[in-house]
Scaffold this active site. Structure first.
Site, PDB file in Angstrom:
ATOM      1  N   ASP A 563       0.869  -1.180   0.000  1.00  0.00           N
ATOM      2  CA  ASP A 563       0.000   0.000   0.000  1.00  0.00           C
ATOM      3  C   ASP A 563       0.905   1.228   0.000  1.00  0.00           C
ATOM      4  O   ASP A 563       1.794   1.363   0.840  1.00  0.00           O
ATOM      5  CB  ASP A 563      -0.899  -0.007   1.232  1.00  0.00           C
ATOM      6  CG  ASP A 563      -1.946   1.086   1.160  1.00  0.00           C
ATOM      7  OD1 ASP A 563      -3.023   0.818   0.582  1.00  0.00           O
ATOM      8  OD2 ASP A 563      -1.680   2.186   1.663  1.00  0.00           O
ATOM      9  N   ASN A 571      -1.551  13.088  -4.890  1.00  0.00           N
ATOM     10  CA  ASN A 571      -2.818  13.121  -5.625  1.00  0.00           C
ATOM     11  C   ASN A 571      -3.600  14.399  -5.310  1.00  0.00           C
ATOM     12  O   ASN A 571      -4.173  15.031  -6.209  1.00  0.00           O
ATOM     13  CB  ASN A 571      -3.641  11.881  -5.263  1.00  0.00           C
ATOM     14  CG  ASN A 571      -4.772  11.625  -6.251  1.00  0.00           C
ATOM     15  OD1 ASN A 571      -4.559  11.667  -7.464  1.00  0.00           O
ATOM     16  ND2 ASN A 571      -5.965  11.379  -5.736  1.00  0.00           N
ATOM     17  N   HIS A 576      -5.880  14.428  -9.801  1.00  0.00           N
ATOM     18  CA  HIS A 576      -6.085  12.997 -10.062  1.00  0.00           C
ATOM     19  C   HIS A 576      -5.390  12.516 -11.340  1.00  0.00           C
ATOM     20  O   HIS A 576      -4.919  11.375 -11.413  1.00  0.00           O
ATOM     21  CB  HIS A 576      -7.585  12.704 -10.154  1.00  0.00           C
ATOM     22  CG  HIS A 576      -8.298  12.898  -8.847  1.00  0.00           C
ATOM     23  ND1 HIS A 576      -8.109  12.097  -7.753  1.00  0.00           N
ATOM     24  CD2 HIS A 576      -9.211  13.847  -8.448  1.00  0.00           C
ATOM     25  CE1 HIS A 576      -8.857  12.499  -6.749  1.00  0.00           C
ATOM     26  NE2 HIS A 576      -9.537  13.587  -7.138  1.00  0.00           N
ATOM     27  N   ASP A 580      -2.947   9.454 -11.393  1.00  0.00           N
ATOM     28  CA  ASP A 580      -3.070   8.253 -12.242  1.00  0.00           C
ATOM     29  C   ASP A 580      -1.749   7.938 -12.934  1.00  0.00           C
ATOM     30  O   ASP A 580      -1.372   6.763 -13.095  1.00  0.00           O
ATOM     31  CB  ASP A 580      -4.162   8.475 -13.292  1.00  0.00           C
ATOM     32  CG  ASP A 580      -5.554   8.483 -12.679  1.00  0.00           C
ATOM     33  OD1 ASP A 580      -5.685   8.041 -11.518  1.00  0.00           O
ATOM     34  OD2 ASP A 580      -6.499   8.926 -13.364  1.00  0.00           O
ATOM     35  N   ASP A 606      -4.440   2.524  -4.375  1.00  0.00           N
ATOM     36  CA  ASP A 606      -2.980   2.493  -4.434  1.00  0.00           C
ATOM     37  C   ASP A 606      -2.442   1.205  -3.795  1.00  0.00           C
ATOM     38  O   ASP A 606      -1.362   1.182  -3.218  1.00  0.00           O
ATOM     39  CB  ASP A 606      -2.400   3.727  -3.729  1.00  0.00           C
ATOM     40  CG  ASP A 606      -2.857   3.810  -2.278  1.00  0.00           C
ATOM     41  OD1 ASP A 606      -3.726   2.998  -1.882  1.00  0.00           O
ATOM     42  OD2 ASP A 606      -2.348   4.678  -1.548  1.00  0.00           O
TER      43      ASP A 606
END
Length: 684
Positions: A563, A571, A576, A580, A606
């Site tokens: 994680d 982010n 966003h 990405d 994530d």
């Protein structure tokens, strides 16, 4: 021959000389011995009444000379009377010149009576029995039938039906009014008629048996056994061509053997496409057919739409020539058998192709590649070797083979233009999916280049005797290329093969296209669209299979649940879209440091998972360090990036996927809490 017969023969030979001598005595007019001339003349007259000279040029000349000289010579009236008696006696002898032969009317009536009676005799045995009774009732002293004697006996006559000896008739004491040769011709005509009717009935029986048989093999087996009972054959079999081998499809021998491609009579009949026969011991020894050892054989091709690939073989121990009647009978039987075999073969091939194609429709693309080659070779019996090439961009890759080692060929990439050279036709024909039969020319520079440079001499293209090329085309685009070939038989493929290949190619194109779509849909459903990594669905489908394999082999495995740390700040700050892009970079970085056997999954957000088969605890820890380093390398100024990693071990901690993921998740959460405590704040 008795004394009477000898005396009659001698007198008949002396008739002409005595007539000449009597005429000379009369013409010389020896008056002192007129009595002698008269006695000689009477003797000649008596001889001519019983054994006259043949009616022909010699007798006519002698009679003419006697008449001319008799009238032109002045002799006594008694002498003229004697000469006239000679002439009259000779004419009487000419009228009755065949006293041992029955009158024509009598002979014809006997033959007509015999034929009318024989017409009511339905079997060979009844015909022979009636013939014997007929001869005895018409004055023949003795008549005997010899069924099983081959050599000719004295006073015997061989009787034939359709050029096959039926029996021998031993006859003694034949009266003059019986013309035995003519009578036996009538008997043989009736016997041949019966034999022909029996053969027609046998052919009809064979047709019905084949139609009523549950399957083609059962019907062919019944034909073989029926032939043994119908004829004096010792063995019988039907052989079918399949991949350079003739296999006994039906046979009267339980342990019948395959006939391999070699110098034997069956292969000669196949290559020359004609019937062959052996009739003596020398040829019987040289036909090299183990199921017919030292037997005279007849090999009959069973007709098909193109080349005959099935043959009827019969053997017999008698070294006699196969006469025209028997050859015609076997040819007629072969035509009947061939037509029915061809019909049932087409039906069975259709059923088989439907079953195969139906089975192929349910397979994945990878499974389809491995089984498609086998299916094609099964439907086309001339295929000795083969290869299936799948298109990938502008190249083709060999994904399945028949009779070839796929291992060294798996990495070979064949350019599209070279596949077209291999095909040998125009690009338009290829894109229309038209199959072709060709033999590659070893002197062709392109063929040499493909064999040496592209295929690296792993496939001997120049040695192929026959090559059946099948483009698998869907909507004008070639999806794959199927090559079936034979290195021994240049006639391995024919018009039948082209038709089957054309139908097969069009159906396979649809199946391959459907499999590709299913694979694309499956990959889309099991693939994370953002990173291109397998998703949770793929994890649930693939990992249980991998764990089962490891369980059987006793190998360990490890799971690393990762994680990201610091991703939320990136982010939130950059947006966003930038976030990405970071996730895509993380996916690429993880794949760049994984082993070839490892799998990386994106589970969502994530969170990533690494599956490490066949790894120890130490190797798993080393992998975790590699992944951590790869992720940290993506850190931005002021925005560090890392990962909390939790590990679980198979089978030490659990053998179930769900439990292993739960253990890894707990450990990852512990690391995440330690990270937060170290940072003094929450930054997810």
């Amino acid at each position: 021959m008795n004394t009477l017969t000898v005396s009659r023969t001698l007198w008949s030979k002396m008739a002409l000389p005595l007539l000449a001598a009597g005429g000379v005595l009369l013409l010389v007019q020896l008056y002192p011995v007129q009595l002698v001339g008269l006695l000689v003349a009477l003797l000649i007259a008596g001889t001519l009444l019983i054994y006259p000279i043949p009616a022909g040029p010699i007798s006519a000349f002698v009679l003419a000379m006697l008449i001319v000289l008799g009238w032109s010579t002045p002799i006594a009236s008694k002498t003229l009377l004697v000469a006239g008696m000679l002439v009259l006696a000779n004419f009487i002898g000419l009228v009755y010149r065949r006293p041992r032969t029955a009158p024509t009317g009598t002979t014809q009536s006997l033959l007509l009576g015999l034929w009318s009676e024989l017409e009511d005799s339905p079997t060979v045995e009844s015909v022979l029995n009636y013939t014997r009774d007929f001869l005895l009732s018409n004055g023949v002293k003795s008549v005997e039938l010899h069924q099983n004697i081959i050599q000719t006996l004295p006073n015997t006559y061989a009787i034939y039906a359709l050029n096959q000896r039926v029996t021998q008739l031993e006859v003694r004491g034949v009266p003059r009014h019986i013309q035995l040769d003519e009578l036996l011709k009538v008997v043989e005509a009736r016997l041949s008629q019966i034999a022909r009717n029996q053969e027609n009935a046998f052919l009809n029986y064979i047709t019905l048996e084949l139609q009523d048989a549950h399957n083609l093999k059962e019907g062919a087996q019944q034909v073989c056994y029926a032939l043994l009972s119908h004829r004096n054959y010792t063995s019988c079999g039907v052989y079918v061509y399949d991949k350079n081998t003739f296999r006994p499809y039906a046979h009267t021998l339980l342990d019948a053997q395959n006939v391999e491609f070699n110098h034997n009579l069956l292969w000669k009949a196949y290559l020359e496409q004609r019937a062959l026969f052996t009739h003596d011991e020398e040829t019987a020894r040289s036909h090299h057919l183990p199921d017919f050892d030292r037997a005279a054989v007849a090999i009959i091709p069973l007709p098909s739409l193109s080349r005959s690939r099935a043959f009827l073989v019969v053997g017999r121990k008698e070294y006699e020539r196969w006469d025209s009647e028997e050859q015609e009978f076997l040819s007629n039987l072969g035509r009947q058998l061939g037509m029915l075999i061809q019909k049932q073969t087409l039906l069975e091939r259709l059923k088989k192709s439907e079953a195969i194609l139906s089975a192929l429709r349910s397979l994945s693309l990878d499974e389809l590649n491995s089984l498609l080659m086998t299916a094609a070779a099964d439907l086309l019996p001339g295929a000795q070797y083969g290869a299936l090439l799948i298109r990938e961009d502008q190249h083709y890759r060999m994904v399945a083979s028949q009779g070839l080692d796929l291992g060294p060929l798996a990495h070979v990439r064949i350019p599209e233009q070279d596949v077209l050279v291999w095909y040998g036709g125009s690009q338009e024909e290829c894109l229309n999916g038209i199959p072709r039969i060709r033999r590659l020319d070893s002197s062709d520079a392109d063929v040499q280049r493909i064999q040496t440079d592209v295929l690296q001499d792993l496939v001997p293209l120049a040695k192929l005797q026959a090559d059946l090329c099948v483009p698998i085309v869907h909507e004008g685009q070639m999806l794959a290329f199927l090559s079936l070939n034979n290195m021994l038989d240049k006639h391995a493929f024919d018009q039948d093969a082209l038709e089957v290949a054309g139908l097969l190619g069009s159906q396979l194109a649809v199946i391959v296209q459907e499999a590709k779509l299913r694979q694309e849909l499956s990959e889309a459903a099991a693939t994370d669209p953002l990173t291109g990594l397998p998703n949770r669905r793929a994890l649930e489908n693939l990992i249980p299979l991998g764990l089962a394999s490891l369980r059987r082999s006793g190998q360990p495995a490890s799971f690393l649940l990762m994680d990201l740390n610091g991703f939320k700040a990136i982010n939130d700050h950059f947006g966003h879209k930038f976030g990405d892009d970071i996730l895509r970079q993380v996916g690429r970085s993880l794949k760049s440091v994984q082993r070839s056997t490892d799998l990386i999954f994106r589970l969502g957000g994530d969170e990533f998972l690494a599956y490490l088969p066949s790894t120890s605890t130490l190797e798993a820890q080393q992998a975790a360090e590699r992944f951590q380093t790869a992720i940290q390398a993506l850190s931005l100024r002021g925005f560090p990036l890392g990962a909390s990693i939790g590990m679980s071990l198979f089978p030490d901690e659990s053998e179930g996927l769900i439990e292993l993921l739960r253990i890894a998740d707990e450990r990852m959460y512990e690391q995440k809490q330690a990270y937060y405590a170290l940072r003094g704040k929450r930054d997810a």
